[in-house]
Motif scaffolding. Structure first.
Motif, mmCIF file in Angstrom:
data_model
loop_
_atom_site.group_PDB
_atom_site.id
_atom_site.type_symbol
_atom_site.label_atom_id
_atom_site.label_comp_id
_atom_site.label_asym_id
_atom_site.label_seq_id
_atom_site.Cartn_x
_atom_site.Cartn_y
_atom_site.Cartn_z
ATOM 1 N N ARG A 174 46.656 24.662 49.017
ATOM 2 C CA ARG A 174 45.855 25.322 47.979
ATOM 3 C C ARG A 174 46.790 26.110 47.061
ATOM 4 N N PRO A 175 47.521 25.374 46.190
ATOM 5 C CA PRO A 175 48.544 26.028 45.367
ATOM 6 C C PRO A 175 47.976 27.222 44.596
ATOM 7 N N GLY A 176 48.750 28.296 44.595
ATOM 8 C CA GLY A 176 48.343 29.480 43.833
ATOM 9 C C GLY A 176 47.387 30.395 44.571
ATOM 10 N N THR A 177 47.029 30.038 45.798
ATOM 11 C CA THR A 177 46.144 30.924 46.571
ATOM 12 C C THR A 177 46.764 31.193 47.942
ATOM 13 N N THR A 178 46.293 32.256 48.601
ATOM 14 C CA THR A 178 46.824 32.558 49.929
ATOM 15 C C THR A 178 45.694 32.799 50.928
ATOM 16 N N LEU A 179 46.036 32.557 52.188
ATOM 17 C CA LEU A 179 45.062 32.799 53.260
ATOM 18 C C LEU A 179 44.648 34.273 53.263
ATOM 19 N N GLN A 180 45.649 35.132 53.020
ATOM 20 C CA GLN A 180 45.392 36.574 53.021
ATOM 21 C C GLN A 180 44.302 36.954 51.991
ATOM 22 N N ASP A 181 44.413 36.384 50.793
ATOM 23 C CA ASP A 181 43.422 36.637 49.735
ATOM 24 C C ASP A 181 42.042 36.124 50.117
ATOM 25 N N ARG A 182 42.039 34.974 50.745
ATOM 26 C CA ARG A 182 40.773 34.362 51.175
ATOM 27 C C ARG A 182 40.111 35.287 52.204
ATOM 28 N N LEU A 183 40.914 35.766 53.151
ATOM 29 C CA LEU A 183 40.369 36.621 54.209
ATOM 30 C C LEU A 183 39.902 37.964 53.647
ATOM 31 N N LEU A 184 40.625 38.443 52.644
ATOM 32 C CA LEU A 184 40.212 39.696 52.000
ATOM 33 C C LEU A 184 38.809 39.524 51.397
ATOM 34 N N ARG A 185 38.599 38.364 50.770
ATOM 35 C CA ARG A 185 37.284 38.105 50.179
ATOM 36 C C ARG A 185 36.192 38.004 51.241
ATOM 37 N N LEU A 186 36.520 37.407 52.364
ATOM 38 C CA LEU A 186 35.527 37.340 53.445
ATOM 39 C C LEU A 186 35.148 38.755 53.895
ATOM 40 N N LYS A 187 36.135 39.656 53.850
ATOM 41 C CA LYS A 187 35.843 41.047 54.214
ATOM 42 C C LYS A 187 34.963 41.711 53.152
ATOM 43 N N TRP A 188 35.281 41.473 51.879
ATOM 44 C CA TRP A 188 34.432 42.018 50.802
ATOM 45 C C TRP A 188 32.985 41.561 50.977
ATOM 46 N N LEU A 189 32.835 40.257 51.242
ATOM 47 C CA LEU A 189 31.486 39.692 51.354
ATOM 48 C C LEU A 189 30.741 40.346 52.516
ATOM 49 N N ARG A 190 31.456 40.556 53.591
ATOM 50 C CA ARG A 190 30.879 41.244 54.756
ATOM 51 C C ARG A 190 30.465 42.667 54.355
ATOM 52 N N ASP A 191 31.362 43.392 53.685
ATOM 53 C CA ASP A 191 31.072 44.778 53.277
ATOM 54 C C ASP A 191 29.859 44.844 52.339
ATOM 55 N N LEU A 192 29.681 43.798 51.532
ATOM 56 C CA LEU A 192 28.571 43.786 50.579
ATOM 57 C C LEU A 192 27.240 43.382 51.226
ATOM 58 N N GLY A 193 27.295 43.058 52.506
ATOM 59 C CA GLY A 193 26.052 42.758 53.218
ATOM 60 C C GLY A 193 25.602 41.304 53.149
ATOM 61 N N TYR A 194 26.489 40.430 52.737
ATOM 62 C CA TYR A 194 26.155 39.000 52.791
ATOM 63 C C TYR A 194 26.170 38.524 54.244
ATOM 64 N N GLN A 195 25.381 37.491 54.553
ATOM 65 C CA GLN A 195 25.621 36.704 55.756
ATOM 66 C C GLN A 195 26.797 35.804 55.377
ATOM 67 N N VAL A 196 27.839 35.885 56.193
ATOM 68 C CA VAL A 196 29.109 35.294 55.792
ATOM 69 C C VAL A 196 29.366 33.965 56.520
ATOM 70 N N GLY A 197 29.801 32.986 55.737
ATOM 71 C CA GLY A 197 30.150 31.698 56.323
ATOM 72 C C GLY A 197 31.615 31.377 56.094
ATOM 73 N N SER A 198 32.292 30.949 57.174
ATOM 74 C CA SER A 198 33.647 30.443 57.002
ATOM 75 C C SER A 198 33.658 28.998 57.511
ATOM 76 N N GLY A 199 34.804 28.529 57.919
ATOM 77 C CA GLY A 199 34.872 27.166 58.419
ATOM 78 C C GLY A 199 36.230 26.563 58.146
ATOM 79 N N ASN A 200 36.447 25.377 58.715
ATOM 80 C CA ASN A 200 37.759 24.747 58.553
ATOM 81 C C ASN A 200 37.622 23.249 58.323
ATOM 82 N N ILE A 201 38.755 22.629 58.032
ATOM 83 C CA ILE A 201 38.795 21.177 57.865
ATOM 84 C C ILE A 201 39.616 20.619 59.021
ATOM 85 N N ILE A 202 39.088 19.593 59.671
ATOM 86 C CA ILE A 202 39.786 19.011 60.821
ATOM 87 C C ILE A 202 40.545 17.754 60.411
#
Ligand code: SAM
Ligand code: SF4
Length: 350
Positions: A174-202
């Motif tokens: 994912r050129p130009g993006t980082t796992l750290q940034d992605r995880l930070l956003r998952l935390k924001w979404l959690r803080d904002l009260g969303y039901q949060v979905g993640s997942g992976n590709i196998i």
């Protein structure tokens, strides 16, 4: 450690160490069946027999990112691009509601054309005018302010797969993006009260069983309400065109282990799983999944949402797809979920 011993530990909802997750990932033959049965039992005990149907509206295939695995990447010049107007999105949601789909997922490439206020207005109208029971967003990485605005407008859930827990692999794919940034956003979404979905590709090139174990443990650590777990499917107009697809059995094992470690999470039998094998969705439902997300994007647009080729059900009329999905659910002695199908973790959930 013995497979049976680790399976018992997982079934008891105890956490697992990474090496123990790997023991389960290495299951073979009858062990795979045992893993599936255990996951199915946990699904039945914690979530019951309801299979929730979420209509997915893929409202734009424009993307400013260039993920190596995805057909929507910006360097794919062969793809015909489209954007649905707010009116078309509302009409698609109305049609889905008419067919008995109470909740909607709005998904797109990362498309800044839809500014935060424009999308907020669509969310508000989906809830107020169309009466959609729950709105899930899946529009990629945006600012905290954007996420806040959408939450205030009535968005209930957000899907942002972490894709892979291997930071180096993530950065490469994912050129130009980082796992750290992605995880930070998952935390924001959690803080904002969303039901949060993640997942992976196998089955991503360069992925190991260690990485997959880290994926599963990360989802448990994030305590996600939803997780999209699907196989990699190579797209001919991407740099990964010649790579082999993710394996069915390995995907089912990851799904089952995720179910054991996240007993209350909503886990879809993904479209990608239904694409690599005609019985993929059925098998997913037997290995711990409790959600299906039928495509409710109006034709002809849906043909151009080519994340990967050969998408299951692409040429079927929506009403017909729903009949076959319901038949599938009934044939497994399960029921079609009613109501918004919120996470059982929140009030009014299940
Ligand atoms: N742009 C948003 C994002 O990336 O989060 C949402 C749309 S994106 C197309 C949705 C998901 O498609 C991604 O999270 C990724 O896991 C999946 N995906 C993309 N390319 C894929 C491929 N070739 N095989 C399987 N899944 C793929
Ligand atoms: Fe864009 Fe999402 Fe595809 Fe990446 S995975 S290219 S962000 S649509």
């Amino acid at each position: 450690q013995e497979f049976v011993e680790v399976l018992e530990k997982a079934r008891g909802s105890h956490g697992l160490e990474r090496h123990e997750v790997i023991v389960l990932l290495q299951a073979r033959g009858e062990e795979v069946d045992a893993l599936g049965r255990a996951a199915d039992g946990v699904r039945a005990a914690f979530l019951g027999d309801e299979v929730h149907l979420r209509g997915i509206i893929e409202f734009s295939n424009y993307c400013c990112r260039n993920c190596l695995y995805c057909g929507l990447r910006r360097d794919n010049r062969k793809l015909r691009r489209y954007r649905l107007t707010p009116g078309e999105i509302l009409a698609a949601a109305r049609k889905a509601a008419g067919l008995g789909l109470p909740t909607i997922v709005l998904q797109s490439g990362e498309d800044p054309h839809y500014t935060a206020p424009v999308l907020a207005d669509i969310i508000r109208r989906l809830k107020e005018e169309v009466g959609v029971g729950a709105v899930t967003l899946s529009v990629g990485e945006r600012s905290f302010e954007d996420y806040r605005l959408w939450r205030e407008a009535g968005a209930d859930r957000y899907l942002l797969k972490h894709e892979t827990a291997d930071a180096a692999l993530f950065a490469r794919l994912r050129p130009g993006t980082t796992l750290q940034d992605r995880l930070l956003r998952l935390k924001w979404l959690r803080d904002l009260g969303y039901q949060v979905g993640s997942g992976n590709i196998i089955g991503l090139p360069g992925q190991s069983l260690e990485t997959l174990a880290a994926d599963i443990l990360l989802m448990r650590e994030l305590d996600v309400e939803m997780a999209g777990i699907g196989p990699f499917i190579p797209h001919p107009q991407t740099p990964l065109a010649k790579e082999p697809p993710g394996e069915l059995e390995l995907t089912l094992k990851v799904l089952a282990i995720a179910r054991l470690l996240l007993p209350r999470a909503h886990l879809p039998a993904t479209t990608a799983l239904g694409t690599i094998h005609p019985q993929g969705r059925r098998m997913g439902l037997c290995f711990g999944a409790n959600v299906i997300m039928p495509d409710t994007t109006p034709p002809p647009y849906r043909y151009y949402y080519q994340i990967y080729p050969g998408k299951a059900g692409l040429h079927e009329e929506m009403g017909k797809t729903l009949v076959s999905l319901k038949n599938l659910i009934f044939s497994l002695n399960r029921r079609v979920g009613s109501g918004p199908g919120h996470s059982p973790k929140i009030q009014g959930g299940m």
